[in-house]
Design a protein around this motif. Structure first.
Motif, mmCIF file in Angstrom:
data_model
loop_
_atom_site.group_PDB
_atom_site.id
_atom_site.type_symbol
_atom_site.label_atom_id
_atom_site.label_comp_id
_atom_site.label_asym_id
_atom_site.label_seq_id
_atom_site.Cartn_x
_atom_site.Cartn_y
_atom_site.Cartn_z
ATOM 1 N N PHE A 186 47.169 37.402 -0.971
ATOM 2 C CA PHE A 186 47.085 38.816 -1.328
ATOM 3 C C PHE A 186 46.151 39.592 -0.405
ATOM 4 O O PHE A 186 45.921 40.776 -0.608
ATOM 5 N N GLY A 187 45.600 38.893 0.570
ATOM 6 C CA GLY A 187 44.673 39.543 1.487
ATOM 7 C C GLY A 187 43.295 39.747 0.883
ATOM 8 O O GLY A 187 42.512 40.550 1.369
ATOM 9 N N LEU A 188 43.010 39.031 -0.182
ATOM 10 C CA LEU A 188 41.714 39.140 -0.839
ATOM 11 C C LEU A 188 40.788 38.060 -0.309
ATOM 12 O O LEU A 188 41.220 36.975 0.061
ATOM 13 N N GLY A 189 39.517 38.353 -0.337
ATOM 14 C CA GLY A 189 38.531 37.383 0.095
ATOM 15 C C GLY A 189 37.791 36.786 -1.075
ATOM 16 O O GLY A 189 37.803 37.324 -2.180
ATOM 17 N N ALA A 190 37.161 35.682 -0.813
ATOM 18 C CA ALA A 190 36.326 35.023 -1.810
ATOM 19 C C ALA A 190 35.074 34.510 -1.104
ATOM 20 O O ALA A 190 34.694 33.359 -1.213
ATOM 21 N N ALA A 191 34.432 35.415 -0.372
ATOM 22 C CA ALA A 191 33.321 35.034 0.493
ATOM 23 C C ALA A 191 32.009 34.813 -0.252
ATOM 24 O O ALA A 191 31.105 34.180 0.282
ATOM 25 N N THR A 192 31.926 35.310 -1.476
ATOM 26 C CA THR A 192 30.666 35.175 -2.198
ATOM 27 C C THR A 192 30.847 34.313 -3.451
ATOM 28 O O THR A 192 31.967 34.169 -3.963
ATOM 29 N N ALA A 193 29.750 33.794 -3.938
ATOM 30 C CA ALA A 193 29.798 33.012 -5.174
ATOM 31 C C ALA A 193 30.291 33.882 -6.334
ATOM 32 O O ALA A 193 31.034 33.403 -7.200
ATOM 33 N N ASP A 194 29.897 35.157 -6.339
ATOM 34 C CA ASP A 194 30.352 36.060 -7.403
ATOM 35 C C ASP A 194 31.871 36.228 -7.373
ATOM 36 O O ASP A 194 32.527 36.223 -8.417
ATOM 37 N N ALA A 195 32.433 36.382 -6.175
ATOM 38 C CA ALA A 195 33.883 36.541 -6.048
ATOM 39 C C ALA A 195 34.598 35.275 -6.507
ATOM 40 O O ALA A 195 35.583 35.339 -7.243
ATOM 41 N N ARG A 196 34.112 34.128 -6.074
ATOM 42 C CA ARG A 196 34.749 32.860 -6.469
ATOM 43 C C ARG A 196 34.619 32.633 -7.974
ATOM 44 O O ARG A 196 35.546 32.134 -8.618
ATOM 45 N N THR A 197 33.487 33.030 -8.538
ATOM 46 C CA THR A 197 33.307 32.905 -9.990
ATOM 47 C C THR A 197 34.318 33.768 -10.728
ATOM 48 O O THR A 197 34.918 33.344 -11.725
ATOM 49 N N GLU A 198 34.537 34.980 -10.246
ATOM 50 C CA GLU A 198 35.502 35.882 -10.883
ATOM 51 C C GLU A 198 36.924 35.312 -10.811
ATOM 52 O O GLU A 198 37.679 35.361 -11.783
ATOM 53 N N ILE A 199 37.275 34.771 -9.666
ATOM 54 C CA ILE A 199 38.602 34.169 -9.506
ATOM 55 C C ILE A 199 38.747 32.976 -10.438
ATOM 56 O O ILE A 199 39.772 32.811 -11.107
ATOM 57 N N ARG A 200 37.718 32.146 -10.479
ATOM 58 C CA ARG A 200 37.776 30.976 -11.367
ATOM 59 C C ARG A 200 37.895 31.399 -12.833
ATOM 60 O O ARG A 200 38.591 30.745 -13.613
ATOM 61 N N ALA A 201 37.213 32.482 -13.198
ATOM 62 C CA ALA A 201 37.266 32.940 -14.586
ATOM 63 C C ALA A 201 38.620 33.540 -14.928
ATOM 64 O O ALA A 201 39.260 33.149 -15.904
ATOM 65 N N VAL A 202 39.067 34.509 -14.115
ATOM 66 C CA VAL A 202 40.263 35.277 -14.445
ATOM 67 C C VAL A 202 41.539 34.476 -14.208
ATOM 68 O O VAL A 202 42.434 34.461 -15.048
ATOM 69 N N TYR A 203 41.638 33.822 -13.074
ATOM 70 C CA TYR A 203 42.842 33.040 -12.789
ATOM 71 C C TYR A 203 42.720 31.616 -13.322
ATOM 72 O O TYR A 203 43.699 31.042 -13.776
ATOM 73 N N GLY A 204 41.524 31.048 -13.243
ATOM 74 C CA GLY A 204 41.332 29.670 -13.655
ATOM 75 C C GLY A 204 41.200 29.505 -15.153
ATOM 76 O O GLY A 204 42.084 28.965 -15.809
ATOM 77 N N GLY A 205 40.090 29.983 -15.692
ATOM 78 C CA GLY A 205 39.846 29.816 -17.118
ATOM 79 C C GLY A 205 40.894 30.484 -17.983
ATOM 80 O O GLY A 205 41.399 29.893 -18.946
ATOM 81 N N PHE A 206 41.237 31.708 -17.636
ATOM 82 C CA PHE A 206 42.259 32.420 -18.408
ATOM 83 C C PHE A 206 43.612 31.718 -18.284
ATOM 84 O O PHE A 206 44.323 31.554 -19.274
ATOM 85 N N GLY A 207 43.962 31.288 -17.074
ATOM 86 C CA GLY A 207 45.234 30.584 -16.874
ATOM 87 C C GLY A 207 45.318 29.316 -17.695
ATOM 88 O O GLY A 207 46.343 29.021 -18.323
#
Length: 130
Positions: free
Chosen positions: A40-61
Motif C-alpha cells: 500500500f506504499g505505507l511504511g513501518a519505520a518506527t516501533a509505534d507504526a509497527r505496534t499499530e499495524i500489529r494491533a489493527v491488522y494483527g490482533g484485530f484480525g
C-alpha cells in the motif's frame, strides 16, 4: 432435510474460509508488520507504526478469525450475529475503498482493488451463510 444439511455445511465452509483469511492476515501482521503494509506504499519505520499495524491488522484480525471460528461452531448460538457483524465490517471497508475511488484513483489493481473484491465477496458470502 438433505438440502438444509447441505446449506449448513456450505455455511460453515464459508465462515471457516473467511476465518482462515483473517487468521492468516492477523498472524502475518504480528510477525511481519512492515511487509503487510508495503504493497500500500505505507511504511513501518518506527516501533509505534509497527505496534499499530500489529494491533489493527494483527490482533484485530486474529480476534475476528476467532469470532468466525466460534460462529462456525455456533458456540453459544452466536452464528448469525457474529457472521452479520463481520460481513458488515467487510462491506464497510469495501465501501470506504469506493469512496476513495471517487476522490482519487489507486495506481493499480493490486492491492486496493484486489482487497475491494476480497472484502466484497467475503462480506456477501458471509451474509449468505448467516
Amino acid at each position: 432435510m438433505a438440502g438444509t444439511a447441505g446449506k449448513g455445511v456450505r455455511d460453515v465452509v464459508i465462515t471457516v474460509a473467511v476465518a482462515v483469511f483473517f487468521f492468516g492476515m492477523g498472524g502475518y501482521a504480528l510477525v511481519a508488520p512492515a511487509a503487510l503494509v508495503r504493497p500500500f506504499g505505507l511504511g513501518a519505520a518506527t516501533a509505534d507504526a509497527r505496534t499499530e499495524i500489529r494491533a489493527v491488522y494483527g490482533g484485530f484480525g486474529l480476534a475476528v478469525g476467532g469470532l468466525l471460528a466460534a460462529a462456525a461452531a455456533d458456540a453459544g448460538g452466536i452464528r448469525t450475529g457474529a457472521v452479520v457483524a463481520v460481513a458488515v465490517a467487510l462491506l464497510g471497508m469495501a465501501g470506504g475503498r469506493l469512496v476513495a475511488r471517487c476522490v482519487e484513483r489507486p495506481s493499480a489493481f493490486y492491492p486496493s482493488w484486489l482487497y475491494f473484491w476480497v472484502e466484497t465477496v467475503a462480506g456477501v458470502l458471509l451474509l449468505v451463510a448467516r
